[in-house]
Design a protein around this motif. Structure first.
Motif, mmCIF file in Angstrom:
data_model
loop_
_atom_site.group_PDB
_atom_site.id
_atom_site.type_symbol
_atom_site.label_atom_id
_atom_site.label_comp_id
_atom_site.label_asym_id
_atom_site.label_seq_id
_atom_site.Cartn_x
_atom_site.Cartn_y
_atom_site.Cartn_z
ATOM 1 N N ARG A 58 26.685 17.086 -69.093
ATOM 2 C CA ARG A 58 27.909 16.295 -69.238
ATOM 3 C C ARG A 58 28.340 16.148 -70.693
ATOM 4 O O ARG A 58 29.519 16.148 -71.001
ATOM 5 C CB ARG A 58 27.702 14.904 -68.636
ATOM 6 N N ARG A 59 27.370 15.948 -71.583
ATOM 7 C CA ARG A 59 27.731 15.711 -72.988
ATOM 8 C C ARG A 59 26.621 16.217 -73.902
ATOM 9 O O ARG A 59 25.458 16.318 -73.490
ATOM 10 C CB ARG A 59 28.019 14.230 -73.240
ATOM 11 N N TYR A 60 27.012 16.542 -75.122
ATOM 12 C CA TYR A 60 26.086 17.029 -76.151
ATOM 13 C C TYR A 60 26.075 16.040 -77.318
ATOM 14 O O TYR A 60 27.047 15.326 -77.535
ATOM 15 C CB TYR A 60 26.521 18.422 -76.622
ATOM 16 N N PRO A 61 25.001 16.005 -78.111
ATOM 17 C CA PRO A 61 23.753 16.771 -77.965
ATOM 18 C C PRO A 61 22.995 16.360 -76.708
ATOM 19 O O PRO A 61 23.145 15.247 -76.215
ATOM 20 C CB PRO A 61 22.971 16.421 -79.235
ATOM 21 N N HIS A 62 22.155 17.302 -76.229
ATOM 22 C CA HIS A 62 21.492 17.106 -74.941
ATOM 23 C C HIS A 62 20.034 17.533 -75.022
ATOM 24 O O HIS A 62 19.706 18.531 -75.671
ATOM 25 C CB HIS A 62 22.203 17.931 -73.867
ATOM 26 N N VAL A 63 19.168 16.774 -74.337
ATOM 27 C CA VAL A 63 17.748 17.126 -74.200
ATOM 28 C C VAL A 63 17.518 17.560 -72.754
ATOM 29 O O VAL A 63 17.588 16.735 -71.839
ATOM 30 C CB VAL A 63 16.826 15.948 -74.554
ATOM 31 N N PRO A 64 17.277 18.858 -72.499
ATOM 32 C CA PRO A 64 17.041 19.324 -71.130
ATOM 33 C C PRO A 64 15.638 18.936 -70.637
ATOM 34 O O PRO A 64 14.910 18.192 -71.285
ATOM 35 C CB PRO A 64 17.191 20.847 -71.253
ATOM 36 N N GLY A 65 15.278 19.520 -69.480
ATOM 37 C CA GLY A 65 13.969 19.273 -68.879
ATOM 38 C C GLY A 65 14.110 18.433 -67.631
ATOM 39 O O GLY A 65 14.136 17.202 -67.702
ATOM 40 N N ILE A 66 14.196 19.091 -66.447
ATOM 41 C CA ILE A 66 14.517 18.353 -65.224
ATOM 42 C C ILE A 66 13.303 17.659 -64.604
ATOM 43 O O ILE A 66 13.456 16.975 -63.597
ATOM 44 C CB ILE A 66 15.200 19.258 -64.180
ATOM 45 N N LEU A 88 8.187 12.475 -62.854
ATOM 46 C CA LEU A 88 9.607 12.393 -62.546
ATOM 47 C C LEU A 88 10.138 13.769 -62.194
ATOM 48 O O LEU A 88 9.882 14.744 -62.906
ATOM 49 C CB LEU A 88 10.407 11.814 -63.719
ATOM 50 N N THR A 89 10.875 13.836 -61.093
ATOM 51 C CA THR A 89 11.647 15.030 -60.730
ATOM 52 C C THR A 89 12.993 14.559 -60.208
ATOM 53 O O THR A 89 13.100 13.494 -59.599
ATOM 54 C CB THR A 89 10.960 15.872 -59.633
#
Length: 330
Positions: A58-66, A88-89
């Motif tokens: 949705r917005r940056y900056p972003h930290v991935p990792g689902i 967490l998943t």
């Protein structure tokens, strides 16, 4: 300060770039629980979020990792206390919200699940979202009458993350697993996981005009979708079920209703993102009980945060086998 893999976007060009940066606790989003992350994983969605975002970010900056597993560091919720191990998943963490590619995460308490006995944080992430989804699929098939001895169970996309864990779980539970792969060199790997035999992808990839074929499969965990899923539906035994978990072969389903009407076939949709807490807990407890850890170890490819941009590109090309386990402190 802590390390995180941060994806930033150049608004002028639209280009994104991911790099390891140092962040402060005050940079974290709002949430009731702060977790010292120990391990995360790499999934197809992560590959999208590490690149252009695929419409997920949705917005940056972003930290991935689902997904991630770690130890509670601080909590404003009575359900969790410092020192608790959690996993967490889902919940669009790593997509719409900051995720597990960092040494710290702050999330809503409702999104967490206590780590069940029998799993540590590394093994939980060897399972990860892919393995959690695989267990949901197996549970759904069992809930619809699948038992060992009823007939062979097909797993499509078997060398991928979901398929690998599904093969290991089903094999351990005593099912005769037929593993579909387009990579013949993976036969040894799949047999080690518990497959009784492999099926060449080409055998199922072609759409046929007949709505029904010989009754062959008692159940199926399908990660492919598309024409292969349509073909498999026509090969299910009477009352058999297919648990649909992916769409590697496309979103279209060129099938007829005949297998549902004449053979009572069930098509079960498996969603891991918005699963209610009780079923999440049930699935994780089943993982701890029914997924052999020695087979799980054979799937693991270790990685650190700095490896992820390249691995993210690889998983989008179908070049990642098994489970990538990310040591965020490595």
């Amino acid at each position: 300060m802590f390390n995180a893999l941060v994806v930033e976007k150049d608004e002028a060009s639209g280009e994104t770039a991911a790099s390891v940066r140092q962040l402060a606790l005050e940079d974290l989003p709002e949430g009731e629980v702060t977790v010292a992350v120990e391990y995360s994983t790499l999934n197809y969605k992560d590959g999208l979020c590490l690149g252009s975002g695929g419409g997920l970010v949705r917005r940056y900056p972003h930290v991935p990792g689902i997904d991630f597993a770690g130890t509670v560091e601080a909590s404003d919720d009575d359900r969790y206390a410092p020192g608790d191990k959690v996993v967490l998943t889902g919940w669009r963490v790593g997509e719409a919200y900051w995720g597990g590619y960092a040494q710290k995460a702050r999330v809503k308490a409702d999104w967490l699940v206590p780590l069940p006995d029998g799993l540590d944080t590394r093994s939980a992430m060897a399972v990860g979202t892919a393995g959690f989804t695989a267990m949901l699929a197996v549970m759904a098939l069992e809930d619809h009458g699948l038992v060992p001895g009823k007939g062979p169970v097909l797993v499509t996309g078997a060398a991928g993350g979901v398929g690998s864990v599904a093969t290991a779980i089903l094999g351990h539970l005593g099912y005769e697993v037929a593993a579909v792969t387009g990579r013949p060199e993976q036969e040894g790997y799949l047999r080690e996981l518990g497959a009784a035999r492999t099926v060449a992808r080409e055998e199922l990839a072609e759409t046929v005009k007949r709505p029904l074929e010989s009754e062959t499969w008692a159940g199926c965990v399908d990660a492919v979708g598309g024409a292969m899923l349509a073909r498999v539906l026509g090969q299910m035994i009477y009352g058999g079920s297919v648990a649909a978990v992916g769409l590697a072969g496309g979103t279209q389903l060129p099938a007829t209703v005949i297998p549902f009407l004449l053979r009572g076939v069930n098509l079960l949709g498996i969603d891991s993102v918005m699963q209610p807490f009780d079923n999440r807990l049930r699935a994780w407890r089943r993982v701890a009980r029914d997924l052999p850890m020695d087979r799980l170890e054979a799937m693991i490819r270790p990685a650190v945060l700095g490896d992820l941009p390249a691995l993210g590109a690889d998983i989008l090309k179908g070049q990642v086998k098994g489970r990538v386990v990310v040591d965020v402190n490595g």
